[in-house]
Design a protein around this motif. Structure first.
Motif, PDB file in Angstrom:
ATOM      1  N   GLN A 136       0.840  -1.185   0.000  1.00 21.03           N
ATOM      2  CA  GLN A 136       0.000   0.000   0.000  1.00 21.03           C
ATOM      3  C   GLN A 136       0.883   1.246   0.000  1.00 21.03           C
ATOM      4  N   VAL A 137       0.580   2.166  -0.900  1.00 21.36           N
ATOM      5  CA  VAL A 137       1.345   3.399  -1.020  1.00 21.36           C
ATOM      6  C   VAL A 137       0.428   4.572  -0.711  1.00 21.36           C
ATOM      7  N   GLN A 138       0.932   5.525   0.039  1.00 24.63           N
ATOM      8  CA  GLN A 138       0.162   6.725   0.369  1.00 24.63           C
ATOM      9  C   GLN A 138       0.978   7.969   0.110  1.00 24.63           C
ATOM     10  N   LEU A 139       0.294   9.045  -0.285  1.00 30.46           N
ATOM     11  CA  LEU A 139       0.886  10.373  -0.389  1.00 30.46           C
ATOM     12  C   LEU A 139       0.167  11.270   0.604  1.00 30.46           C
ATOM     13  N   VAL A 140       0.930  11.898   1.473  1.00 29.28           N
ATOM     14  CA  VAL A 140       0.338  12.765   2.489  1.00 29.28           C
ATOM     15  C   VAL A 140       0.897  14.174   2.317  1.00 29.28           C
ATOM     16  N   GLU A 141      -0.009  15.123   2.096  1.00 32.43           N
ATOM     17  CA  GLU A 141       0.370  16.511   1.863  1.00 32.43           C
ATOM     18  C   GLU A 141       0.225  17.331   3.137  1.00 32.43           C
ATOM     19  N   SER A 142       0.967  18.407   3.188  1.00 30.12           N
ATOM     20  CA  SER A 142       0.838  19.361   4.289  1.00 30.12           C
ATOM     21  C   SER A 142       1.318  20.727   3.811  1.00 30.12           C
ATOM     22  N   GLY A 143       0.924  21.764   4.551  1.00 31.54           N
ATOM     23  CA  GLY A 143       1.458  23.090   4.288  1.00 31.54           C
ATOM     24  C   GLY A 143       0.505  24.087   3.672  1.00 31.54           C
ATOM     25  N   GLY A 144      -0.702  23.697   3.340  1.00 34.29           N
ATOM     26  CA  GLY A 144      -1.645  24.650   2.783  1.00 34.29           C
ATOM     27  C   GLY A 144      -2.129  25.621   3.844  1.00 34.29           C
ATOM     28  N   GLY A 145      -2.929  26.598   3.413  1.00 39.82           N
ATOM     29  CA  GLY A 145      -3.474  27.557   4.355  1.00 39.82           C
ATOM     30  C   GLY A 145      -3.934  28.823   3.685  1.00 39.82           C
ATOM     31  N   LEU A 146      -4.147  29.833   4.512  1.00 36.84           N
ATOM     32  CA  LEU A 146      -4.608  31.142   4.051  1.00 36.84           C
ATOM     33  C   LEU A 146      -3.453  32.128   4.135  1.00 36.84           C
ATOM     34  N   VAL A 147      -3.245  32.872   3.055  1.00 39.06           N
ATOM     35  CA  VAL A 147      -2.162  33.850   3.019  1.00 39.06           C
ATOM     36  C   VAL A 147      -2.602  35.054   2.215  1.00 39.06           C
ATOM     37  N   GLN A 148      -2.035  36.204   2.523  1.00 35.47           N
ATOM     38  CA  GLN A 148      -2.351  37.405   1.764  1.00 35.47           C
ATOM     39  C   GLN A 148      -1.578  37.424   0.451  1.00 35.47           C
ATOM     40  N   ALA A 149      -2.111  38.147  -0.509  1.00 38.55           N
ATOM     41  CA  ALA A 149      -1.428  38.295  -1.800  1.00 38.55           C
ATOM     42  C   ALA A 149      -0.019  38.834  -1.571  1.00 38.55           C
ATOM     43  N   GLY A 150       0.927  38.246  -2.292  1.00 39.40           N
ATOM     44  CA  GLY A 150       2.325  38.605  -2.124  1.00 39.40           C
ATOM     45  C   GLY A 150       3.063  37.741  -1.125  1.00 39.40           C
ATOM     46  N   GLY A 151       2.326  36.941  -0.386  1.00 39.56           N
ATOM     47  CA  GLY A 151       2.931  36.092   0.625  1.00 39.56           C
ATOM     48  C   GLY A 151       3.460  34.788   0.060  1.00 39.56           C
ATOM     49  N   SER A 152       3.902  33.924   0.972  1.00 40.54           N
ATOM     50  CA  SER A 152       4.521  32.655   0.587  1.00 40.54           C
ATOM     51  C   SER A 152       3.953  31.504   1.390  1.00 40.54           C
ATOM     52  N   LEU A 153       3.978  30.333   0.767  1.00 35.29           N
ATOM     53  CA  LEU A 153       3.630  29.077   1.428  1.00 35.29           C
ATOM     54  C   LEU A 153       4.545  27.993   0.886  1.00 35.29           C
ATOM     55  N   ARG A 154       4.762  26.971   1.704  1.00 33.15           N
ATOM     56  CA  ARG A 154       5.535  25.819   1.255  1.00 33.15           C
ATOM     57  C   ARG A 154       4.714  24.563   1.481  1.00 33.15           C
ATOM     58  N   LEU A 155       4.474  23.844   0.406  1.00 36.96           N
ATOM     59  CA  LEU A 155       3.760  22.576   0.476  1.00 36.96           C
ATOM     60  C   LEU A 155       4.750  21.421   0.513  1.00 36.96           C
ATOM     61  N   SER A 156       4.372  20.379   1.242  1.00 36.77           N
ATOM     62  CA  SER A 156       5.174  19.159   1.299  1.00 36.77           C
ATOM     63  C   SER A 156       4.290  17.972   0.997  1.00 36.77           C
ATOM     64  N   CYS A 157       4.880  16.950   0.421  1.00 35.93           N
ATOM     65  CA  CYS A 157       4.152  15.717   0.127  1.00 35.93           C
ATOM     66  C   CYS A 157       5.106  14.544   0.320  1.00 35.93           C
ATOM     67  N   ALA A 158       4.767  13.685   1.266  1.00 31.43           N
ATOM     68  CA  ALA A 158       5.611  12.534   1.583  1.00 31.43           C
ATOM     69  C   ALA A 158       4.942  11.251   1.122  1.00 31.43           C
ATOM     70  N   ALA A 159       5.692  10.443   0.402  1.00 30.70           N
ATOM     71  CA  ALA A 159       5.209   9.135  -0.020  1.00 30.70           C
ATOM     72  C   ALA A 159       5.672   8.088   0.976  1.00 30.70           C
ATOM     73  N   SER A 160       4.783   7.166   1.300  1.00 31.75           N
ATOM     74  CA  SER A 160       5.134   6.111   2.254  1.00 31.75           C
ATOM     75  C   SER A 160       4.480   4.801   1.832  1.00 31.75           C
ATOM     76  N   GLY A 161       4.972   3.716   2.415  1.00 28.33           N
ATOM     77  CA  GLY A 161       4.419   2.405   2.108  1.00 28.33           C
ATOM     78  C   GLY A 161       5.454   1.511   1.457  1.00 28.33           C
ATOM     79  N   SER A 162       4.970   0.529   0.724  1.00 29.89           N
ATOM     80  CA  SER A 162       5.855  -0.469   0.101  1.00 29.89           C
ATOM     81  C   SER A 162       6.383   0.065  -1.225  1.00 29.89           C
ATOM     82  N   ILE A 163       7.341   0.961  -1.135  1.00 28.11           N
ATOM     83  CA  ILE A 163       7.875   1.655  -2.302  1.00 28.11           C
ATOM     84  C   ILE A 163       9.193   1.047  -2.740  1.00 28.11           C
ATOM     85  N   PHE A 164       9.282   0.723  -4.036  1.00 23.29           N
ATOM     86  CA  PHE A 164      10.544   0.252  -4.593  1.00 23.29           C
ATOM     87  C   PHE A 164      11.299   1.390  -5.263  1.00 23.29           C
TER      88      PHE A 164
END
Length: 120
Positions: free
Chosen positions: A1-29
Motif C-alpha cells: 500500500q502506497v500513500q501520499l500525504v500533503e501538508s502546508g496549505g493555508g490562508l495567506v495574503q497576496a504577495g505572501g509565501s507558502l511551502r507545500l510538502s508531500c511525503a510518499a510512504s508504504g511499500s515503495i521500490f
C-alpha cells in the motif's frame, strides 16, 4: 500500500509565501516523476510543476519565476515553494507521484489535496 500525504496549505495574503510538502510512504521500490497539480472551483485540474527523478523541473507558465519544486529522494518527499502568491493561485493543490511498489508495477498516485487560499 502506497500513500501520499500533503501538508502546508493555508490562508495567506497576496504577495505572501507558502511551502507545500508531500511525503510518499508504504511499500515503495522506486519513485519516478513527482509533481503538483491544482484545481480551482469549477475549473479543471491543471499541472503546476513536475520534477523528474533526476531533479529536472518543469513549470506551468502561470507560476514560472514564483514557484519552485524540489524533492528529497532519501525522504520520498516533494516540495513546492510558492512565493509572490496571487488570488488566482487559490485552489486545492494535489500531489502526484509515479511509483513502483515492491510487489507492483508503476502506478500514478494522488494525495488527498490541501487548500491554498490567497486573499487580495
Amino acid at each position: 500500500q502506497v500513500q501520499l500525504v500533503e501538508s502546508g496549505g493555508g490562508l495567506v495574503q497576496a504577495g505572501g509565501s507558502l511551502r507545500l510538502s508531500c511525503a510518499a510512504s508504504g511499500s515503495i521500490f522506486n519513485i519516478s516523476a513527482m509533481g503538483w497539480y491544482r484545481q480551482a472551483p469549477e475549473k479543471q485540474r491543471e499541472l503546476v510543476a513536475v520534477i523528474s527523478s533526476g531533479g529536472s523541473p518543469n513549470y506551468a507558465d502561470s507560476v514560472k519565476g514564483r514557484f519552485t519544486i524540489s524533492r528529497d529522494n532519501a525522504k520520498n518527499t516533494v516540495y513546492l515553494q510558492m512565493n509572490s502568491l496571487k488570488p488566482e493561485d487559490t485552489a486545492v493543490y494535489y500531489c502526484n507521484a509515479v511509483i513502483r511498489g515492491i510487489a507492483t508495477t508503476w502506478k500514478s498516485y494522488w494525495g488527498q489535496g490541501t487548500q491554498v487560499t490567497v486573499s487580495s
